[in-house]
Design a protein around this motif. Structure first.
Motif, PDB file in Angstrom:
ATOM      1  N   ARG B   4      39.050  38.012  44.519  1.00 23.73           N
ATOM      2  CA  ARG B   4      39.652  39.343  44.715  1.00 23.73           C
ATOM      3  C   ARG B   4      41.149  39.289  44.428  1.00 23.73           C
ATOM      4  NH1 ARG B   4      39.178  40.591  50.182  1.00 23.73           N
ATOM      5  NH2 ARG B   4      39.389  42.822  49.845  1.00 23.73           N
ATOM      6  N   ILE B   5      41.575  40.219  43.613  1.00 21.86           N
ATOM      7  CA  ILE B   5      42.986  40.234  43.218  1.00 21.86           C
ATOM      8  C   ILE B   5      43.644  41.546  43.604  1.00 21.86           C
ATOM      9  CG2 ILE B   5      44.582  40.175  41.234  1.00 21.86           C
ATOM     10  CD1 ILE B   5      41.598  38.560  40.403  1.00 21.86           C
ATOM     11  N   ALA B   6      44.759  41.449  44.292  1.00 19.07           N
ATOM     12  CA  ALA B   6      45.533  42.640  44.630  1.00 19.07           C
ATOM     13  C   ALA B   6      46.628  42.813  43.595  1.00 19.07           C
ATOM     14  CB  ALA B   6      46.151  42.465  46.012  1.00 19.07           C
ATOM     15  N   VAL B   7      46.593  43.936  42.895  1.00 20.31           N
ATOM     16  CA  VAL B   7      47.661  44.219  41.935  1.00 20.31           C
ATOM     17  C   VAL B   7      48.649  45.167  42.610  1.00 20.31           C
ATOM     18  CG1 VAL B   7      48.246  45.188  39.690  1.00 20.31           C
ATOM     19  CG2 VAL B   7      46.141  43.897  39.975  1.00 20.31           C
ATOM     20  N   PHE B  30      37.213  42.879  33.723  1.00 21.34           N
ATOM     21  CA  PHE B  30      37.393  41.475  34.122  1.00 21.34           C
ATOM     22  C   PHE B  30      36.055  40.768  34.342  1.00 21.34           C
ATOM     23  CE2 PHE B  30      41.385  43.476  35.262  1.00 21.34           C
ATOM     24  CZ  PHE B  30      42.292  42.588  34.728  1.00 21.34           C
ATOM     25  N   GLY B  31      34.995  41.428  33.977  1.00 25.08           N
ATOM     26  CA  GLY B  31      33.682  40.821  34.133  1.00 25.08           C
ATOM     27  C   GLY B  31      33.306  40.650  35.589  1.00 25.08           C
ATOM     28  N   ASN B  32      32.498  39.616  35.864  1.00 24.63           N
ATOM     29  CA  ASN B  32      32.052  39.406  37.242  1.00 24.63           C
ATOM     30  C   ASN B  32      32.940  38.434  37.995  1.00 24.63           C
ATOM     31  OD1 ASN B  32      29.849  41.086  36.783  1.00 24.63           O
ATOM     32  ND2 ASN B  32      28.714  39.387  35.851  1.00 24.63           N
ATOM     33  N   GLU B  33      33.897  37.870  37.266  1.00 22.59           N
ATOM     34  CA  GLU B  33      34.687  36.790  37.853  1.00 22.59           C
ATOM     35  C   GLU B  33      35.751  37.306  38.824  1.00 22.59           C
ATOM     36  OE1 GLU B  33      36.960  32.850  36.174  1.00 22.59           O
ATOM     37  OE2 GLU B  33      36.152  34.301  34.755  1.00 22.59           O
ATOM     38  N   PHE B  34      36.378  38.431  38.458  1.00 21.55           N
ATOM     39  CA  PHE B  34      37.471  38.942  39.278  1.00 21.55           C
ATOM     40  C   PHE B  34      37.221  40.382  39.701  1.00 21.55           C
ATOM     41  CE2 PHE B  34      39.479  35.971  36.225  1.00 21.55           C
ATOM     42  CZ  PHE B  34      39.868  35.008  37.127  1.00 21.55           C
ATOM     43  N   TYR B  81      47.559  39.884  52.158  1.00 20.77           N
ATOM     44  CA  TYR B  81      47.310  38.726  53.025  1.00 20.77           C
ATOM     45  C   TYR B  81      46.363  39.088  54.161  1.00 20.77           C
ATOM     46  CZ  TYR B  81      48.121  34.488  55.663  1.00 20.77           C
ATOM     47  OH  TYR B  81      47.948  33.308  56.335  1.00 20.77           O
ATOM     48  N   GLU B  82      46.637  40.222  54.806  1.00 20.87           N
ATOM     49  CA  GLU B  82      45.795  40.672  55.927  1.00 20.87           C
ATOM     50  C   GLU B  82      44.359  40.916  55.487  1.00 20.87           C
ATOM     51  OE1 GLU B  82      47.229  44.140  57.980  1.00 20.87           O
ATOM     52  OE2 GLU B  82      49.118  43.153  58.494  1.00 20.87           O
ATOM     53  N   ASN B  83      44.212  41.437  54.268  1.00 19.83           N
ATOM     54  CA  ASN B  83      42.880  41.793  53.793  1.00 19.83           C
ATOM     55  C   ASN B  83      42.230  40.691  52.962  1.00 19.83           C
ATOM     56  OD1 ASN B  83      42.416  44.743  54.683  1.00 19.83           O
ATOM     57  ND2 ASN B  83      44.511  44.694  53.932  1.00 19.83           N
ATOM     58  N   LYS B  84      42.789  39.479  53.096  1.00 19.83           N
ATOM     59  CA  LYS B  84      42.168  38.268  52.554  1.00 19.83           C
ATOM     60  C   LYS B  84      41.902  38.294  51.041  1.00 19.83           C
ATOM     61  CE  LYS B  84      40.817  36.629  56.901  1.00 19.83           C
ATOM     62  NZ  LYS B  84      41.379  37.753  57.644  1.00 19.83           N
ATOM     63  N   TYR B  85      42.875  38.730  50.300  1.00 23.74           N
ATOM     64  CA  TYR B  85      42.766  38.645  48.846  1.00 23.74           C
ATOM     65  C   TYR B  85      43.057  37.214  48.394  1.00 23.74           C
ATOM     66  CZ  TYR B  85      42.405  43.672  48.254  1.00 23.74           C
ATOM     67  OH  TYR B  85      41.967  44.954  48.273  1.00 23.74           O
ATOM     68  N   ASP B  86      42.445  36.820  47.274  1.00 24.89           N
ATOM     69  CA  ASP B  86      42.659  35.456  46.781  1.00 24.89           C
ATOM     70  C   ASP B  86      43.968  35.333  46.017  1.00 24.89           C
ATOM     71  OD1 ASP B  86      40.040  34.198  47.496  1.00 24.89           O
ATOM     72  OD2 ASP B  86      39.343  35.924  46.336  1.00 24.89           O
TER      73      ASP B  86
END
Lengths: 124, 239
Positions: B4-7, B30-34, B81-86
């Protein structure tokens, strides 16, 4: 004694410094000045009162410290004191800045949470 | 596992550009990866930025007072950070960072062990490479940062960067207020994090103003230099 303050100006000085002290007291009573920031002002006012009563005081202390002209002592002490207090105020402002930032960020995050809860509820 | 990516898109008076940026990022595949989530941080704009952003497919964080770029981006970091993004990445709301370049950064950070990946204009020197005076400043920071942290960062003022969770933990606690980009590099280095750069192409801004105003370059240089120095001293004991 030619270094002694004339009586007229002495009375004005006493009245003004007592008035200053009273004003500080009033500000504290009304909650407009927090106690921790009032110390220095009360202290300053007391010094003013001391020297308005003790007419030869300034000359005596200047002589004691070996300061050639008594007014220079006043300037030196006053400017030094003001600088230190200004620095202290800058520190206070910096702390407030930091706290303000944290609070705003927290509000933004909470607003988002609340909106999410509301929209989840309306969907159900 | 899907990453999971937060932009994070900091926006201050970006009513003209914000919709374009958000829609363009959402259109990327981003396909299934991200899995990408856009977080628009509205830094108390006095135009219609918030109004426009809340209708877009994104999460809106609405600051009640103007904090400046550092404080705004940090709000996004805290959320991530709180929402546990990678991973979290910063993409400016003014259209300067083309979304098509996002996969480059993403690919690099997921395939190497770098903690921070910065998109640099000055590796290949193509696209919009800013004004002469700005480039001069960037060159100065390059030497300053090399002096203080022994790495060469060609584009230290670039806000186009991606960080992993390890860095998120740090920056959600401490992040410089204004002009955070060069100063944060020394913070990262002091925490023994690995910084890498990849070449990207940037555009000229479509709207809004640079956080570095035209008449204050000297102030900017001075403030950053002081901040770099004290960040260096402050974090000395960590190494």
């Amino acid at each position: 004694m030619n270094n002694v303050v004339p009586v007229k100006i002495q009375i004005i000085a006493i009245v003004l410094s007592l008035g200053f002290l009273a004003y500080i007291g009033r500000l504290i009573v009304k909650g407009k000045l927090r106690e921790e920031y009032s110390f220095i002002w009360v202290f300053g006012a007391l010094i003013l009162i001391l020297f308005s009563f003790w007419r030869e005081g300034l000359a005596v202390i200047a002589k004691l410290l070996g300061v050639y002209a008594a007014p220079n002592l006043v300037f030196m002490v006053a400017i030094f004191g003001i600088f230190i207090y200004l620095l202290h105020l800058s520190v206070v402002v910096s702390q407030l800045h930091e706290k303000n930032k944290k609070l705003s960020q927290e509000i933004a995050l909470l607003k988002n949470k609340i909106e999410k809860i509301i929209s989840d509820k309306t969907e159900k | 596992m899907v990453k999971r990516i937060a932009v994070i898109v900091p926006a201050y008076n970006e009513e003209k550009a914000i919709a374009g940026v958000v829609n363009e990022i959402n259109a990327l595949d981003f396909g299934n990866e991200f899995k990408i989530t856009i977080i628009v941080v509205n830094d108390c704009s006095h135009d219609r930025t918030a109004e426009i952003a809340c209708r877009l497919k994104c999460i809106l964080l609405d600051l009640p007072v103007n904090l400046g770029i550092g404080g705004a981006v940090q709000t996004g970091f805290k959320y991530a950070y709180e929402n546990k993004y990678d991973f979290a990445m910063q993409v400016d709301g003014d259209g300067q960072h083309p979304p098509t370049e996002i996969p480059k950064l993403l690919k690099h950070i997921s395939e190497t062990n770098a903690d921070i990946v910065i998109g640099s204009r000055f590796i290949n020197n193509i696209g919009f490479i800013s004004t002469f005076s700005r480039r001069l400043g960037i060159a100065f920071f390059k030497y300053l940062l090399r002096l203080f942290c022994g790495v060469t960062i060609t584009d230290s003022t670039s806000g186009f960067r991606i960080i992993n969770r390890k860095v998120l933990a740090i920056v959600s606690e401490i992040y410089p207020d204004d002009y955070p980009e060069p100063v944060s590099i020394i913070l990262f280095r002091r925490n023994n994090l690995k910084i890498e750069e990849v070449p990207v192409i940037m555009c000229e801004r479509k709207g809004g103003k640079s956080s570095i105003k035209a008449f204050t370059p000297l102030y900017y240089m001075l403030k950053v230099s002081i901040a770099v120095f004290f960040t260096y001293i402050r974090n000395r004991n960590k190494n």
